[in-house]
Structure formats: structure tokens, C-alpha cells
Design an enzyme around this catalytic site. Structure first.
Site, mmCIF file in Angstrom:
data_model
loop_
_atom_site.group_PDB
_atom_site.id
_atom_site.type_symbol
_atom_site.label_atom_id
_atom_site.label_comp_id
_atom_site.label_asym_id
_atom_site.label_seq_id
_atom_site.Cartn_x
_atom_site.Cartn_y
_atom_site.Cartn_z
ATOM 1 N N LYS A 279 5.454 -11.858 -13.673
ATOM 2 C CA LYS A 279 4.002 -11.706 -13.568
ATOM 3 C C LYS A 279 3.472 -11.183 -14.915
ATOM 4 C CE LYS A 279 0.524 -10.190 -10.262
ATOM 5 N NZ LYS A 279 0.288 -9.733 -8.891
ATOM 6 N N GLU A 367 -2.722 -6.194 7.377
ATOM 7 C CA GLU A 367 -3.874 -5.420 7.888
ATOM 8 C C GLU A 367 -3.734 -5.159 9.383
ATOM 9 O OE1 GLU A 367 -4.116 -7.999 5.849
ATOM 10 O OE2 GLU A 367 -5.033 -7.153 4.071
ATOM 11 N N ARG A 395 -8.984 -9.463 9.418
ATOM 12 C CA ARG A 395 -7.655 -9.775 9.958
ATOM 13 C C ARG A 395 -7.299 -8.834 11.116
ATOM 14 N NH1 ARG A 395 -4.006 -12.456 6.093
ATOM 15 N NH2 ARG A 395 -5.102 -14.450 5.787
HETATM 16 C C1 LIG Z 1 -5.523 -10.751 3.775
HETATM 17 C C2 LIG Z 1 -5.480 -10.292 2.338
HETATM 18 N N1 LIG Z 1 -5.080 -9.037 2.064
HETATM 19 C C3 LIG Z 1 -5.047 -8.590 0.788
HETATM 20 C C4 LIG Z 1 -5.411 -9.410 -0.246
HETATM 21 C C5 LIG Z 1 -5.439 -8.889 -1.669
HETATM 22 N N2 LIG Z 1 -4.432 -9.563 -2.508
HETATM 23 C C6 LIG Z 1 -4.732 -10.568 -3.293
HETATM 24 S S1 LIG Z 1 -3.421 -11.134 -4.159
HETATM 25 C C7 LIG Z 1 -2.417 -9.952 -3.462
HETATM 26 C C8 LIG Z 1 -0.985 -9.850 -3.850
HETATM 27 C C9 LIG Z 1 -0.333 -11.179 -3.727
HETATM 28 O O1 LIG Z 1 1.007 -11.043 -4.166
HETATM 29 P P1 LIG Z 1 1.858 -12.365 -4.358
HETATM 30 O O2 LIG Z 1 1.682 -13.235 -3.189
HETATM 31 O O3 LIG Z 1 3.230 -11.924 -4.664
HETATM 32 O O4 LIG Z 1 1.179 -13.095 -5.587
HETATM 33 P P2 LIG Z 1 1.282 -12.745 -7.164
HETATM 34 O O5 LIG Z 1 -0.036 -12.101 -7.520
HETATM 35 O O6 LIG Z 1 2.452 -11.842 -7.339
HETATM 36 O O7 LIG Z 1 1.467 -14.065 -7.837
HETATM 37 C C10 LIG Z 1 -3.121 -9.181 -2.569
HETATM 38 C C11 LIG Z 1 -2.557 -8.035 -1.808
HETATM 39 C C12 LIG Z 1 -5.822 -10.720 0.080
HETATM 40 N N3 LIG Z 1 -6.218 -11.591 -0.875
HETATM 41 N N4 LIG Z 1 -5.828 -11.134 1.369
#
Ligand SMILES: Cc1ncc(C[n+]2csc(CCOP(=O)(O)OP(=O)(O)O)c2C)c(N)n1
Ligand SMILES: CC(=O)[C@@H](O)[C@H](O)COP(=O)(O)O
Ligand SMILES: [Mg+2]
Length: 619
Positions: A279, A367, A395
Site C-alpha cells: 500500500k 459495523e 449496515r
Molecule cells: C461499510 C464500510 N465500512 C468502512 C468503510 C471505510 N473504508 C474504506 S476503505 C477501508 C479499508 C479497506 O481495506 P482494504 O480492503 O484492505 O483495501 P486497501 O485500502 O488496503 O486497498 C475502509 C475501512 C467503508 N468504505 N465501508
């Protein structure tokens, strides 16, 4: 190459691997330069440049459906599908969204913004394809954070039994927004460390490819390969779900990615390609970030890595104000525990987590679980504070209703990012929580107009034995010279600039109350302002008073009008057989659907002008 001249990704198929690597370097520079000006999701996008190039090299979008879970990492996909020229408009009103949008391009086959929907969507697409007797590839890309969500597990459970053709790309960078959490991260780590199936297969292929006989042997050895794979290669959680697993593959090695994705494309059934990425790759401040500071950024100085926006002296984000107050209350009350569904940074809970690690829980992107976990804590003498963004709270509707409120449990819910959020657009606008929470019995729902009231509402919430939700917007608020927090009578509104000769009244809530008040005072208007800080219960005595006065009332709302504050007032007037000359102003469907927005930016006051015009009509 002029990236702005790209129309579609088919050109990639004529390029050599070294040319593709050059393109990756160019895209990475483009991303850093553009996002340093507009802001956006930098780290996640820097991590998937090579992967996205390889995906569009191997598959034929849009006939083959490539799409990204959450969608915050889709910028390279947008560049390769003809939208590089629009990057200066990224996440702006009328510009391109920071997520995939079907209205933007035929290559955007799925929209998200909220996490962990890609696998369920992929199954839907696969079943539809098969029922239509079509033959194209379905390629969801899901991160390790998103994969940890219950929704993703539910999808894998059915994908493993339906056994439809699809290539699930598991983008594993060992990060959610901040460090990834949960027991599954251990399983992912084992897979990352495991003997790479591809190494094994490549060695065997090289060994056998020395002769025609060898080639025949290699291709004829499918069963042997599979049995060796199943014994040698740990398929981890994916094996449990009856999914084929290939990997781990270096997510920055375009040659390997193309090779494995090509095999996966022909594989048949649901196959997981486990890709290891970094990342923030290619920009040092991002690569070092473990807190998630570079996940979503504002404009920044490329050379120093310094964010250009500075919080004004004496100001804090609403999130920090709330989190700091909860920490102060927790200093004196060890029943207070804090929970977040993967948003430690966004909800400014870092300090609480550092100070009270044994009373802090990052539940991952979960959530629903967070809410019921809080309910369980509350049945056993704890007083949980759960901070959840309003749109993500959607959610956990049933858990709030069925587990927390129906049992009338003392849980304090910090509804962060309430109202229009700006850059993230309609998937993240927190404009529905008033409407979906108000009907729930036992729940108290409030919003402070300023920092002092926020602290008092929190004190009141933790003094309550009922479920208590406090909503607050994205953005910053003055925290200068705050008086001590005091208890507020639940259901009481406060009245400002009142006078018997006043000719109209504005009912408002949140930081708009002081904005409206100052506009009225500066223009010396005979208008009363009512701070409707409780949505549930509402202040019926206050409504009675203004119904009797008979002056026109404007209810100024900044969330969905449907089942908003005015709706509650009108219902009460109807039930109490009273009338009021009431006008309501608020957010209609048209606003929420207008995409990536700086729409109605709170600090531009666009919306206050329309209120002012309405008032002048009435006066
Ligand atoms: C239901 C929900 N909860 C929280 C989020 C906030 N959020 C956006 S990206 C993310 C992390 C995603 O991690 P990953 O899938 O590993 O993707 P990366 O950014 O590492 O590529 C979160 C918690 C969201 N978009 N949707
Ligand atoms: C993609 C996602 O859902 C989060 O990264 C979100 O964009 C964070 O929003 P804030 O920038 O308001 O914290
Ligand atoms: Mg990740």
C-alpha cells in the site's frame, strides 16, 4: 505516453512487459502529482498500479467485468479507461468520482463506496451470465480489509457452493485503512509466507518444458499438479470455502501477474488469485504509513509530504472533539470502552486506544458486529462508546434496533460524518440516519450546535441508562474557551434572538444554528432561532409555543427531508390538532444523487443564501 489520450485499455495487449512497467511508473507519477492537488485515496491507488494494468492486459473490459471492492483504488482503472484528462476534477461537484460510477463509463460495471459488496455482486453477475448462456470473465478485486467483513464471508460461502466461473483477485497489502485486524490476518500472513504455488508450478514447467514429451507430460499432469498443489500449497480460508487458490503472487511483477491471471482466466469455477501488494508503493511517506494517514488525503506538498490544510488555532475536527471528550469521561469512569469498525484514524480515537488499550476495540469492517458487541458489553456493566460514520451505520440498523434499543441498553453511539460530507459523494453522505433512527423505541437522538454543547450532550449521554446517539458532521469546530460540560434536559431545544415582536422563526440544528444566528444578527432581522438539538424526543412544549404565536416557521434541514425534523414536527402538530405556518428546506433526492460533490459545502454558505431569500419573502 500521453495518458490523457488513452481511450480504452486494449492498447495494452500490444505492449511488452518492459513497456508496461514504464507505463506503471508513468501512472504512479501521474497519481502522485494529481492527488497532491485534488486530494483523494493515494495509498490504496499507488498499491494497485501494476495489478490494474495486468488485469486490463489479460481481460477484455467491459465485456469482461473488472471491478473493485470499495472502489477507492480504481484510479488506474479510470486512467486506462479514458478518464485521465478529468483527474483535475476528481471528487469535485460535477467532476469524476473517487469511486467507480456506472454513469461515468461502460467500464465501471459496479459501484461501491461501502466496503465488501464486490463478491456478492460478482455472484449475481455470474449467475446472470450463466442463465443467459454468455461467456465472459467476472473479476472482482477485493482487499484484505474488505475481505474481513461479514458480507464478504457470506458471499464466499455461497460462491463456494454455487461454483460459478469467476476470478477473485485478493489484493493483500496487510492494511485496512490502518493496520488490518482480526484473526483472519494471521491466516493471510501464513498464505503470504507459504510456498508459492507458482514457484512450484513454474519450476515444474521449466523442468518439463525441455522436450516435446515434457510439454505433453506437463499439460497431461493436471490431476498430479492439483494433488501436489492441494498437498503442498496451503489454501487457507479459501480452501475452506471450496475455492481454487492460486498464489501468492508479487502484485508489482507484471510478468507474473499476467501469467497467473491468464491461467486463472481459463481455470473454470471460482478461483482466488492471491496478490501481495504494498500500500502506498512508490511514494516514501505512504510506504512508511501504518496509521492510515495516507489512505485518504487532502492536497499535499509532494516534496515534504506535508498536508496543505492546517487546522486553525483553537479548532479541532468534530471527531477529535468527541473522542477527546469521551477520553476525559473515561478517565473518571472505567466502565467506558470505545469501539470502532476499522475507522480509528477517521474517528480520531488514536489517543483513547493508546491510553486505554484494554478498553479499546477495533472490530474491523464489521459495523453489525460492532453494534451487537457493544450491546453485549452493555448488558454486563460496561458503558460502550461506538463511533461509526453515519453512512456506514446503515449496515448496523438491525443490531441498533434489535440488540441495543429493544433491550434499552446504555450504549452511546457517535454518529460521525453526519450530513453532506463533500468529496466522497452520495455513497458517504450521512443524510439518512435521522430518518432511520427516529422510529426506534428507547433511542435518544441528538446533535450539538457547537463544541460546548457536544461536550454537554456526551456528559448527558453517559449519565443516561438508555441508548443515546449523538450525530456530528465532517469538518472542524472552534474549541476555544469551552465552559465545563453540564447535563442537558433530554428533549429540550434552546431558543435564541427571541423577542415578542419577531415576525418569523427558523428551526435548525447542528453548526448551522450559529451560522443562521449570526446572519440574522448582522442583518438585524426580527427572527427567532430555535436550536432543535434533539430529534428524539422533540421539544413538544417549544412547538406548542410557536404554534400559538402563529408566526411563520422555516425548518432548515441539511439531511433528507423525508422523515426528517420537519416531518416529526408536522406529525406532532397533527396528533395534537394544532396548525403552524411551516416551510421546510432540506436535502432532496436530487442532491444526494449528484455524485462526487463539494455540493452545498457547509463553509460556502450556498444553502444559507436560499434560507435568507426565503426569510426576506416572509418578513
Ligand atoms: C461499510 C464500510 N465500512 C468502512 C468503510 C471505510 N473504508 C474504506 S476503505 C477501508 C479499508 C479497506 O481495506 P482494504 O480492503 O484492505 O483495501 P486497501 O485500502 O488496503 O486497498 C475502509 C475501512 C467503508 N468504505 N465501508
Ligand atoms: C473509502 C472510504 O470509505 C474511506 O476512506 C472514506 O473515504 C473516509 O472518509 P473521510 O475522509 O471522511 O474520513
Ligand atoms: Mg488492504
Amino acid at each position: 505516453m500521453d495518458l490523457t489520450k488513452i481511450q480504452n485499455p486494449e492498447f495494452l495487449k500490444d505492449m511488452s512487459v518492459s513497456e508496461l512497467n514504464e507505463l506503471a511508473a508513468q501512472i504512479r507519477t501521474f497519481l502522485i502529482e494529481n492527488i497532491s492537488k485534488t486530494g483523494g485515496h493515494l495509498a490504496s491507488n499507488l498499491g494497485v498500479v501494476e495489478l490494474t494494468i495486468a488485469l486490463h492486459y489479460v481481460f477484455h473490459s467491459p465485456a469482461d467485468k473488472i471491478f473493485f471492492d470499495v472502489g477507492h483504488q480504481c484510479y488506474t482503472h479510470k486512467i486506462l479507461t479514458g478518464r485521465a484528462a478529468e483527474f483535475p476534477t476528481l471528487r469535485q461537484y460535477g467532476g469524476i468520482s473517487g469511486f467507480e460510477k456506472r454513469r461515468e463509463s461502460e467500464h465501471d460495471v459496479w459501484e461501491a463506496g461501502h466496503s465488501s459488496t464486490s463478491l456478492s455482486a460478482a455472484l449475481g453477475m455470474a449467475v446472470a451470465r450463466d442463465l443467459h448462456h454468455d461467456h465472459y470473465s467476472i473479476v472482482p478485486v477485493i482487499g484484505d480489509g474488505a475481505l474481513g467483513s461479514g458480507l464478504a464471508m457470506e458471499a464466499l460461502n455461497e460462491i463456494g457452493s454455487e461454483h460459478r466461473d469467476m476470478v477473485i483477485v485478493f489484493n493483500d497489502n496487510n492494511m485496512s485503512i490502518s493496520r488490518n485486524v482480526g484473526a483472519m490476518t494471521r491466516g493471510f500472513a501464513r498464505l503470504r509466507a507459504g510456498r508459492s504455488y507458482n514457484e512450484f508450478k513454474n519450476n515444474m514447467k521449466v523442468g518439463l518444458n525441455q522436450s516435446e514429451f515434457g510439454k505433453v507430460m506437463y499439460h497431461g499432469m493436471k490431476n498430479f499438479k492439483d494433488s501436489v498443489k492441494n498437498s503442498l500449497v496451503d489454501q487457507g480460508i479459501f480452501g475452506e470455502f471450496n475455492l481454487e487458490y492460486m498464489g501468492p503472487v508479487d502484485g508489482h511483477n507484471i510478468r507474473d501477474l499476467i501469467r497467473v491471471l491468464t491461467v486463472a482466466r481459463e481455470h473454470g469455477g471460482p478461483v482466488v488469485v492471491h496478490v501481495i501488494t504494498q500500500k502506498g508503493r512508490g511514494y516514501a511517506p505512504c510506504e512508511k504509513d501504518r496509521k492510515g494517514v495516507w489512505h485518504g488525503v487532502g492536497p499535499f506538498d509532494i516534496n515534504t509530504g506535508k498536508q496543505l490544510h492546517e487546522t486553525p488555532a483553537g479548532f479541532k475536527s468534530w471527531s477529535a472533539l468527541i473522542a477527546d471528550t469521551v477520553t476525559e469521561l473515561a478517565d473518571k469512569d472505567d466502565s467506558i470502552v470505545a469501539l470502532t469498525p476499522a475507522m480509528i484514524n477517521g474517528s480520531a480515537l488514536n489517543e483513547f486506544f493508546a491510553k486505554y488499550p484494554e478498553r479499546s476495540f477495533d472490530c474491523g469492517i464489521a459495523e453489525e458486529h460492532t453494534a451487537t458487541f457493544a450491546a453485549g458489553l452493555a448488558t454486563s456493566g460496561m458503558h460502550p462508546f461506538m463511533a461509526v460514520y453515519s453512512s456506514f451505520l446503515q449496515r448496523a440498523y438491525d443490531e441498533i434496533n434489535h440488540d441495543i434499543c429493544r433491550q434499552d441498553l446504555p450504549v452511546v453511539i457517535g454518529i460521525d460524518r453526519a450530513g453532506l460530507v463533500g468529496e466522497d459523494g452520495e455513497t458517504h453522505h450521512g443524510v439518512f440516519d435521522i430518518g432511520f433512527l427516529k422510529p426506534i423505541p428507547n433511542l435518544i437522538l441528538a446533535q450539538p450546535k457547537d463544541a460546548a454543547e457536544a461536550r454537554s450532550l456526551l456528559k448527558t449521554a453517559f449519565a443516561s441508562s438508555h441508548p443515546f446517539a449523538i450525530r456530528y458532521p465532517r469538518g472542524e469546530i472552534s474549541c476555544r474557551q469551552l465552559p465545563p460540560a453540564e447535563l442537558i434536559r433530554v428533549g429540550s431545544w434552546s431558543v435564541f434572538h427571541d423577542a415578542p415582536e419577531n415576525k418569523a422563526a427558523v428551526f435548525a440544528y447542528g453548526p448551522d444554528v450559529d451560522r443562521i444566528l449570526s446572519k440574522i444578527q448582522v442583518n438585524d432581522l426580527p427572527v427567532t432561532v430555535v436550536n432543535c438539538r434533539f430529534f428524539k424526543p422533540i421539544d413538544t412544549a417549544c412547538i406548542d409555543q410557536f404554534a400559538k404565536r402563529g408566526i411563520p416557521v422555516i425548518v432548515f434541514e441539511t439531511d433528507m427531508k423525508e422523515s426528517g425534523l420537519a416531518a416529526s414536527i408536522l406529525e406532532y402538530l397533527c396528533d395534537s390538532h394544532q396548525t403552524m405556518n411551516l416551510t421546510r428546506m432540506g436535502i432532496g433526492d436530487e442532491y444526494v444523487q449528484q455524485g462526487a460533490v463539494n455540493l452545498l459545502r457547509r463553509d460556502e454558505g450556498i444553502d444559507l443564501n436560499s434560507l435568507y431569500e426565503k426569510l426576506m419573502e416572509l418578513l
